[in-house]
Design an enzyme around this catalytic site. Structure first.
Site, PDB file in Angstrom:
ATOM      1  CB  THR A  14     -43.086  29.937 -27.901  1.00 34.08           C
ATOM      2  OG1 THR A  14     -42.191  29.388 -28.836  1.00 34.08           O
ATOM      3  CG2 THR A  14     -43.306  31.363 -28.384  1.00 34.08           C
TER       4      THR A  14
ATOM      5  CE1 TYR B 269     -36.035  28.387 -35.971  1.00 30.07           C
ATOM      6  CE2 TYR B 269     -34.201  30.021 -35.725  1.00 30.07           C
ATOM      7  CZ  TYR B 269     -35.748  29.853 -35.832  1.00 30.07           C
ATOM      8  OH  TYR B 269     -36.635  30.371 -35.299  1.00 30.07           O
TER       9      TYR B 269
ATOM     10  CG  ASP C  34     -50.576  24.702 -35.801  1.00 33.30           C
ATOM     11  OD1 ASP C  34     -50.063  25.708 -35.284  1.00 33.30           O
ATOM     12  OD2 ASP C  34     -50.182  23.534 -35.777  1.00 33.30           O
TER      13      ASP C  34
ATOM     14  CG  ASN D  37     -46.062  32.388 -36.642  1.00 29.72           C
ATOM     15  OD1 ASN D  37     -45.263  33.001 -36.305  1.00 29.72           O
ATOM     16  ND2 ASN D  37     -46.623  31.375 -36.148  1.00 29.72           N
TER      17      ASN D  37
ATOM     18  CE  LYS E  63     -37.385  30.811 -38.741  1.00 31.97           C
ATOM     19  NZ  LYS E  63     -38.796  30.763 -39.010  1.00 31.97           N
TER      20      LYS E  63
HETATM   21  N1  LIG Z   1     -39.819  31.277 -30.006  1.00 33.53           N
HETATM   22  C1  LIG Z   1     -38.811  32.056 -30.329  1.00 33.53           C
HETATM   23  O1  LIG Z   1     -37.891  32.078 -29.558  1.00 33.53           O
HETATM   24  C2  LIG Z   1     -38.749  32.409 -31.773  1.00 33.53           C
HETATM   25  C3  LIG Z   1     -37.783  33.392 -31.995  1.00 33.53           C
HETATM   26  C4  LIG Z   1     -37.579  33.628 -33.431  1.00 33.53           C
HETATM   27  C5  LIG Z   1     -38.347  33.154 -34.491  1.00 33.53           C
HETATM   28  N2  LIG Z   1     -39.331  32.284 -34.234  1.00 33.53           N
HETATM   29  C6  LIG Z   1     -40.253  31.965 -35.152  1.00 33.53           C
HETATM   30  O2  LIG Z   1     -41.363  32.015 -34.925  1.00 33.53           O
HETATM   31  C7  LIG Z   1     -42.401  31.080 -35.501  1.00 33.53           C
HETATM   32  C8  LIG Z   1     -43.376  30.439 -34.326  1.00 33.53           C
HETATM   33  O3  LIG Z   1     -42.722  29.794 -33.656  1.00 33.53           O
HETATM   34  P1  LIG Z   1     -43.340  29.680 -32.043  1.00 33.53           P
HETATM   35  O4  LIG Z   1     -41.941  30.110 -31.238  1.00 33.53           O
HETATM   36  O5  LIG Z   1     -44.422  30.327 -31.928  1.00 33.53           O
HETATM   37  O6  LIG Z   1     -43.218  27.860 -31.862  1.00 33.53           O
HETATM   38  P2  LIG Z   1     -44.351  26.765 -31.546  1.00 33.53           P
HETATM   39  O7  LIG Z   1     -43.476  25.632 -31.635  1.00 33.53           O
HETATM   40  O8  LIG Z   1     -44.920  27.463 -30.294  1.00 33.53           O
HETATM   41  O9  LIG Z   1     -45.300  27.028 -32.728  1.00 33.53           O
HETATM   42  C9  LIG Z   1     -45.165  26.777 -33.956  1.00 33.53           C
HETATM   43  C10 LIG Z   1     -46.561  26.013 -34.398  1.00 33.53           C
HETATM   44  O10 LIG Z   1     -46.226  25.864 -35.917  1.00 33.53           O
HETATM   45  C11 LIG Z   1     -46.835  24.525 -36.239  1.00 33.53           C
HETATM   46  N3  LIG Z   1     -46.266  23.853 -37.038  1.00 33.53           N
HETATM   47  C12 LIG Z   1     -45.063  23.266 -37.287  1.00 33.53           C
HETATM   48  N4  LIG Z   1     -45.092  22.541 -38.490  1.00 33.53           N
HETATM   49  C13 LIG Z   1     -46.065  23.095 -39.080  1.00 33.53           C
HETATM   50  C14 LIG Z   1     -46.276  22.859 -40.622  1.00 33.53           C
HETATM   51  N5  LIG Z   1     -45.815  21.925 -41.298  1.00 33.53           N
HETATM   52  N6  LIG Z   1     -47.504  23.267 -41.013  1.00 33.53           N
HETATM   53  C15 LIG Z   1     -48.259  23.960 -40.363  1.00 33.53           C
HETATM   54  N7  LIG Z   1     -48.125  24.165 -39.067  1.00 33.53           N
HETATM   55  C16 LIG Z   1     -46.773  23.682 -38.307  1.00 33.53           C
HETATM   56  C17 LIG Z   1     -46.957  23.849 -34.829  1.00 33.53           C
HETATM   57  O11 LIG Z   1     -47.966  22.872 -34.710  1.00 33.53           O
HETATM   58  C18 LIG Z   1     -46.977  24.996 -33.812  1.00 33.53           C
HETATM   59  O12 LIG Z   1     -48.368  25.252 -33.449  1.00 33.53           O
HETATM   60  C19 LIG Z   1     -41.438  30.091 -36.265  1.00 33.53           C
HETATM   61  O13 LIG Z   1     -41.501  30.226 -37.471  1.00 33.53           O
HETATM   62  C20 LIG Z   1     -40.160  30.119 -35.417  1.00 33.53           C
HETATM   63  O14 LIG Z   1     -39.187  29.795 -36.219  1.00 33.53           O
HETATM   64  C21 LIG Z   1     -39.687  31.645 -32.973  1.00 33.53           C
END
Ligand SMILES: NC(=O)c1ccc[n+]([C@@H]2O[C@H](COP(=O)([O-])OP(=O)(O)OC[C@H]3O[C@@H](n4cnc5c(N)ncnc54)[C@H](O)[C@@H]3O)[C@@H](O)[C@H]2O)c1
Length: 279
Positions: free
Chosen positions: A189, A154, A41, A89, A158
């Site tokens: 999250t 976004y 991360d 991710n 995606k």
């Molecule tokens: N939570 C939702 O509703 C949801 C739905 C669909 C898809 N997603 C996708 O799931 C994935 C994870 O999201 P989440 O919900 O756990 O979000 P989150 O914000 O809880 O976690 C994302 C993590 O990615 C890290 N991050 C951000 N930029 C980074 C970089 N440049 N290099 C390395 N790490 C980095 C952040 O520090 C954080 O720990 C994302 O790709 C998001 O688009 C989330």
């Protein structure tokens, strides 16, 4: 979960964005299934918290990684041999009216959500092809299958991740390499509270606007992801309501285009009400 333990026990995995939300849950599920996981991360302290929160039989170690840095991604992945599983991710969200986005917003989301995945694929895929095994899991979103307004940048990223995953999968199959794109709707999250531009409000958007009563529990999603990978599925679309919406969208793109306009109007009304309340 018998098949899952068999599939992941003793495997070496890297999870990006492992410091929070879905990445943290994936790391915990992988370690519980017996995998050796690098929790990577941008936020090292968060990655360390995740690694410390895992419970065996597998193992976890934390690493700082910015997925926008191609050389750093390659260097980290090279420390893992064999590289059985890569979970691209890490991701960010930007929500708001598109006319309010700066070029910096666009560049940032392209760099993290698209280039971040490309960097992982570019470093990992040739090694997996050479070994004749491996699996790449890209966290996309329902926004990669359906186009929800006010999340336009976004949604663009995606859709790119889904396209990359499905096209790569068709090449990878003959090499013994799997590719899965994960497409959840709202997951509970911290991302839901990040990346708001102008009046945008993530939780209102998903919960009140999309009528999601309970966002998915990341731990539940992580178990579903491991099952999808164990089954070598191309796409995980979850929960069931998302699968239904996606199927309707494929049957009737005109209906979905019409309802998207109504959806954006509803979001703007919600935003105006929230602004009036806080004025
Ligand atoms: N939570 C939702 O509703 C949801 C739905 C669909 C898809 N997603 C996708 O799931 C994935 C994870 O999201 P989440 O919900 O756990 O979000 P989150 O914000 O809880 O976690 C994302 C993590 O990615 C890290 N991050 C951000 N930029 C980074 C970089 N440049 N290099 C390395 N790490 C980095 C952040 O520090 C954080 O720990 C994302 O790709 C998001 O688009 C989330």
């Amino acid at each position: 979960m018998g098949g899952v333990a068999e599939r992941f026990s003793g495997r070496h995995a890297v999870v990006t964005g492992a410091g929070s939300g879905i990445g943290a849950a994936l790391s915990r599920a992988l370690v519980a299934a017996g995998a050796h996981v690098v929790c990577a991360d941008l936020d090292l302290a968060a990655a360390e918290r995740t690694a410390a929160s895992t419970t065996g039989p597998g193992t976890a170690r934390a690493a700082r990684l910015d997925v926008t840095d191609a050389a750093a991604v390659r260097t980290l992945l090279e420390t893992v041999e064999p590289l059985d599983l890569l979970f691209n991710n890490a991701g960010i969200s930007i929500g708001g009216e598109t006319q309010e986005l700066t070029l910096e917003h666009w560049d940032t989301i392209i760099d993290v959500n698209i280039r971040g995945v490309v960097h992982g694929v570019h470093a990992a895929y040739p090694r997996m092809v050479a070994r004749g095994s491996g699996h790449i899991v890209n966290t996309a979103s329902m926004g990669g299958l359906m186009a929800a307004g006010l999340l336009t940048s976004y949604v663009m990223t995606k859709h790119a991740v889904v396209g990359l995953s499905l096209a790569l999968r068709s090449e990878a199959a003959a090499h013994g390499v799997g590719v899965t794109a994960v497409c959840p709707s709202a997951v509970d999250t911290p991302i839901l509270d990040k990346g708001a531009v102008g009046r945008f409000h993530g939780r209102d958007y998903f919960l009140k606007g999309q009528g999601v009563r309970h966002p998915l529990d990341p731990a539940v999603l992580a178990d579903q992801v491991l099952e999808a990978v164990a089954d070598d599925r191309p796409l995980l679309v979850t929960p069931r309501t998302a699968r239904i919406a996606w199927r309707i969208g494929r049957l009737s793109p005109r209906f979905v285009a019409w309802s998207s306009v109504r959806f954006v109007a509803k979001q703007r009304r919600l935003q105006a009400r929230r602004a009036a309340r806080s004025a």
